[in-house]
Structure formats: C-alpha cells, structure tokens
Design an enzyme around this catalytic site. Structure first.
Site, PDB file in Angstrom:
ATOM      1  N   TYR A 150      58.487 -16.102  -9.889  1.00 19.24           N
ATOM      2  CA  TYR A 150      60.215 -15.972  -9.740  1.00 19.24           C
ATOM      3  C   TYR A 150      60.103 -16.592  -8.526  1.00 19.24           C
ATOM      4  O   TYR A 150      58.971 -17.314  -7.764  1.00 19.24           O
ATOM      5  CB  TYR A 150      60.383 -14.554  -8.232  1.00 19.24           C
ATOM      6  CG  TYR A 150      61.247 -14.330  -7.730  1.00 19.24           C
ATOM      7  CD1 TYR A 150      62.147 -13.913  -8.411  1.00 19.24           C
ATOM      8  CD2 TYR A 150      60.997 -13.971  -6.094  1.00 19.24           C
ATOM      9  CE1 TYR A 150      63.583 -13.745  -7.608  1.00 19.24           C
ATOM     10  CE2 TYR A 150      61.977 -14.063  -5.389  1.00 19.24           C
ATOM     11  CZ  TYR A 150      63.333 -13.567  -6.442  1.00 19.24           C
ATOM     12  OH  TYR A 150      64.155 -13.299  -5.509  1.00 19.24           O
ATOM     13  N   ASP A 245      56.003 -23.740  -6.395  1.00 17.44           N
ATOM     14  CA  ASP A 245      56.623 -22.813  -5.379  1.00 17.44           C
ATOM     15  C   ASP A 245      55.369 -22.402  -4.707  1.00 17.44           C
ATOM     16  O   ASP A 245      54.819 -21.113  -5.275  1.00 17.44           O
ATOM     17  CB  ASP A 245      57.571 -22.268  -6.377  1.00 17.44           C
ATOM     18  CG  ASP A 245      58.455 -21.177  -5.518  1.00 17.44           C
ATOM     19  OD1 ASP A 245      58.088 -21.218  -4.310  1.00 17.44           O
ATOM     20  OD2 ASP A 245      59.251 -20.254  -6.041  1.00 17.44           O
ATOM     21  N   LYS A 273      57.982 -17.567   3.390  1.00 17.37           N
ATOM     22  CA  LYS A 273      57.449 -16.313   3.845  1.00 17.37           C
ATOM     23  C   LYS A 273      56.187 -17.028   5.531  1.00 17.37           C
ATOM     24  O   LYS A 273      57.437 -16.800   6.067  1.00 17.37           O
ATOM     25  CB  LYS A 273      56.754 -15.812   2.702  1.00 17.37           C
ATOM     26  CG  LYS A 273      57.786 -15.358   1.801  1.00 17.37           C
ATOM     27  CD  LYS A 273      57.061 -13.942   1.430  1.00 17.37           C
ATOM     28  CE  LYS A 273      58.134 -13.745  -0.070  1.00 17.37           C
ATOM     29  NZ  LYS A 273      57.997 -14.756  -1.216  1.00 17.37           N
TER      30      LYS A 273
HETATM   31  C1  LIG Z   1      59.785 -14.541  -1.933  1.00 15.60           C
HETATM   32  C2  LIG Z   1      59.727 -15.421  -3.003  1.00 15.60           C
HETATM   33  C3  LIG Z   1      60.848 -16.671  -3.339  1.00 15.60           C
HETATM   34  C4  LIG Z   1      62.319 -16.637  -2.252  1.00 15.60           C
HETATM   35  O1  LIG Z   1      62.458 -16.702  -0.807  1.00 15.60           O
HETATM   36  P1  LIG Z   1      63.129 -15.668  -0.208  1.00 15.60           P
HETATM   37  O2  LIG Z   1      62.828 -16.122   1.056  1.00 15.60           O
HETATM   38  O3  LIG Z   1      63.275 -13.945  -0.592  1.00 15.60           O
HETATM   39  O4  LIG Z   1      64.997 -16.516  -0.398  1.00 15.60           O
HETATM   40  C5  LIG Z   1      61.022 -17.920  -3.501  1.00 15.60           C
HETATM   41  N1  LIG Z   1      59.283 -18.273  -4.508  1.00 15.60           N
HETATM   42  C6  LIG Z   1      58.562 -17.459  -4.383  1.00 15.60           C
HETATM   43  C7  LIG Z   1      57.031 -17.891  -4.817  1.00 15.60           C
HETATM   44  C8  LIG Z   1      58.254 -16.353  -4.059  1.00 15.60           C
HETATM   45  O5  LIG Z   1      57.527 -15.914  -3.620  1.00 15.60           O
END
Ligand SMILES: *Cc1c(COP(=O)(O)O)cnc(C)c1O
Length: 435
Positions: A150, A245, A273
C-alpha cells in the site's frame, strides 16, 4: 450474525448515526467505519500511555496506536511539551522556521541513505511527490509496484495486477483512468523470476520500483532478503530507481527503517506516520544528485502551504529524539517478543491455526497456522476468525485496528505488566474463537 459484545457502545452508536449525515460512510478514512468487524465504530475521547477511553467511558489497551504513528504511546510528556511550546509561538507562518532544520538534522545526521529531505503533510503526499521526482529524474514514465503493498491513495498506486501474465495494472478505484493505471506495472512480491521477466521487457521504461520493504498494510508479508537484493541489483542494472516506501517501517523497525534493517540502500525513501509524532507529517528524501531536481533547485514541482508546519515539526522532534536514544528499538522489540512468544506458545500448545507474525514492534494476526505468508494472494480472505477475535478482545479491554489485514503496534508505553495482561487476554480470546 453479529457478535454481540456486552460493553456499552450506545454513545458511539449515536455519534456514528450523526456522523453518517456529515461524512461518506460516517468517517474521514474508510477503515475507521468498522466494515470488517461488527458494530459501530468506537468514538475515542482520550488517550494516555497505552490506553484509550471512548465516549461511553470504556477503557481499552490500544494496539492500533493511530495505525502506527504513536510509537511512544498516547500523550507522551515530551511530545505534549514540544507541541505546547511551539503553539505558543503561533501555529503556522508559511515561512521557514528553525524547527524544520532541527527535525531534518535529527534525521539526516543519522541516516546514511539520504542527503536531503522534503517535508510534506501525509504519507500519500510523500509518495505522490517522490514518484514525480523519480519520473522527473529518470525521464521515464513507468513505475513498478508489488501486489499487496500500500502506498497511500495516489492515483497511479490504486492499481491491481491485470489478468494472466500481463503485468500492466488495472485501476482498483473508480476515478483512476485506465491510462494512468497502464503506466504502473504490478508484480507479485517475493518472486525473483517475475522480476527478471518484467525488467527484460520494460526495464528501459521503468522510472522506479516502489516497494514497502516490510509490507505491513495487507498482513505482514515478510520478504526474503534475497528478493530485496535482487530488486536492488536489477534496478541498478536498468537505471531505474529503487524506491523504499517506509511510511510504516521508517522509525519503526529501527531509526533508519527497513533500509538499515536489511542493509540495502534505496535511491528514494518516503517516511510518514512516526515522523510526525501524531501530527500530520510526511517526507521524502534521496541523495543530493536526485533531490537537486526538486523545485526550487530543479524542474520537479512540489509545494505545500502547511509543509514543515512548526507544531507538527515540534511533535516530530520530540518523538524522534526519544527514538534516537540508545537501546530504544532493542527494548521495543524485546517487549513485543514478550507478548508474541507467549501467545504463539499458547496457540501452538492448543493446536490453534493461529500465529502472531512479528518484526520489530509490529505484529500481525495470521489465521493460517504455521504457513509462511509472503504474498498478498496467500492470505485467506475469510476474515471471520479475526472478527470473532476482535470482539472477544474488546470485551476484555483490548483494542486492535478494526481489520484483519492491518497490523498491530506495541508502543514504548506498553510495559511488561501491560503486555502480560494483553497476553492473557489474547490467549483467552483464542480459546473463545477456536472453541
Ligand atoms: C500509511 C501509509 C501510506 C499513506 O500514508 P497516509 O499518511 O495515510 O497518507 C503510504 N505508504 C505506506 C507504506 C503506509 O503505511
């Protein structure tokens, strides 16, 4: 059939009814709607340490931790103080402040993988901006992603694998044109052969390969290091950028995230996060030769009215200062193992098809017994056991993220004593699920 819980959730239920008149599905982010578990979403009122209290006055031990950001738990005194101090000087200027320098220095002075960083306001924004940078830097159009990872709700990432052997993605959300989706190639995780085939055909068009090096948004799909090394190598051979990511793994499995955990150097990294201490912060970073392409130094445009917001920076500084202390991550991992080992031992003694899969202070509840799960298609889509476990744990005062595809997090505020309580609750809940 609904799994009725004895706890009173009537205030949450009423608030949810009202919220549905304001927001699509009654929420401002879909997973909060409790669609994968029974009952109305629980409206939270307050958090302190490892506990949260809802609007009905119920108290839960929290393993959702705002989906990851709260690695110190709720309302940590250092974060609270940092935020309050910053607030006293005003909430936003749209001009540089010293706090941006401080957070950047805290990160860059420890991180060997990136020379420069740009702060944005969410993980999605970080990924979106970094994908543009990868395309702008390489002059190529295609990006490669992996099924089960994701990357936020970026158009080109809302893509799933096409049918058969075709690696071109098809959009997984209405509103994403197929033309966009076609620029994204989608491969299964942990499959070196598929990687070679894809690069043999498209290698010269691939701007970057984006991956969660520790995929933790669709179960916890722990990858073989050899797969990540193969990806590193093939990106280098083809002049494609390797994009980690690390929005969830960054500052979670170690200060320098999965890159340091695996000792594999990515070309571009995104964070989110934890980096914002519970306030909205995201970031992307790379070596100087790549970051020099970002505006105003270079031609890749990216901006933000609230980027580097001083209050959010202060929260990030306070939190990451704690994370940077000696032994922080060892301690996190040891306490997580304390919970996980007890539950797994109990589960295996009782012959339950259940295992907690873990890395660092992340855990995921797998109902596949001892089977190793490394790819999205290996997860059993029947989430009934999770639903039962979730309800049983709520009864016992333990709150998880309300979806069986999501992972749980142990924070610094979860002491051994708290985790002993949680381990007992998990074991009893498992008895109920498998009875
Ligand atoms: C949570 C997450 C996102 C998206 O971040 P948001 O602050 O919710 O937009 C993108 N990549 C990864 C790996 C994530 O865990």
């Amino acid at each position: 059939m609904e799994t009725k819980t004895a706890i009173d959730r009537s205030t949450s239920e009423a608030l949810y009814e009202k919220a549905k008149t304001f927001f699509p599905g009654g929420v401002n982010s879909p997973v909060r709607a409790f669609k994968s578990v029974d009952g109305a979403p629980i409206f939270m009122k307050k958090g302190d340490g490892c506990f949260v209290w809802d609007e009905d006055g119920n108290k839960f031990m929290d393993f959702c931790c705002s989906w990851g950001p709260l690695i110190l738990g709720h309302n940590h005194p250092a974060v609270y103080e940092g935020v309050m101090n910053a607030m006293q000087n005003g909430s936003s200027f749209g001009a540089p402040t010293v706090l941006e320098n401080e957070l950047a220095e805290l990160i860059l002075s420890r991180n060997p993988f990136i020379d420069k960083i740009r702060f944005v306001s969410s993980g999605t924004e970080a990924v979106m901006s970094a994908l543009r940078l990868a395309r702008g830097y390489t002059g190529r159009k295609k990006v490669l992603k992996f099924e089960g990872c994701y990357h936020g709700h970026v158009d080109s990432m809302l893509v799933k694998a096409g049918s058969g052997l075709v690696t071109f993605g098809t959009s997984s959300s209405a509103g994403v044109p197929e033309e966009y989706a076609n620029e994204t190639l989608v491969l299964p995780l942990n499959d070196v052969e598929a990687l070679h085939e894809c690069f043999a055909e498209h290698g010269k068009d691939i701007a970057c390969a984006i991956i969660e090096p520790i995929p933790a948004n669709n179960g916890l799909l722990l990858q073989d290091k050899s797969f990540l090394l193969a990806l590193r190598e093939i990106c280098t051979e083809n002049g494609s950028l390797l994009f980690f990511d690390e929005v969830i793994s960054g500052f979670r499995v170690g200060f320098n995230g999965a890159a340091a955990h695996f000792d594999i150097a990515p070309d571009i990294v995104t964070y989110g996060k934890i980096i914002g201490g519970g306030l909205p912060v995201g970031a992307y970073g790379a070596k100087s030769n790549i970051m020099s392409h970002v505006s105003p130094d270079g031609p890749v445009y990216q901006a933000g009215t609230l980027s580097g917001n001083p209050v959010a920076m202060a929260a990030g500084i306070a939190q990451l200062t704690e994370c940077a202390k000696d032994g922080f991550y060892e301690d996190q991992q040891a306490r997580t193992r304390f919970l996980v080992d007890q539950v797994n031992q109990y589960s295996s003694e009782h012959g339950y098809d259940f295992e907690m899969i873990t890395v660092g202070s992340i855990f995921w509840l797998s109902f596949a017994g001892k089977k190793r799960i490394q790819r999205a298609d290996q997860i059993d889509s029947d989430m009934t056991p999770f639903k039962h476990l979730f309800a049983a744990l709520l009864e016992k005062g333990v709150y998880l993220g309300p979806s069986g595809y999501e992972v749980g997090f142990v924070s610094q505020a979860h002491t051994e004593e708290h985790l002993q309580f949680a381990a007992n609750a998990f074991c009893q809940a498992l008895d109920e699920v498998f009875k």
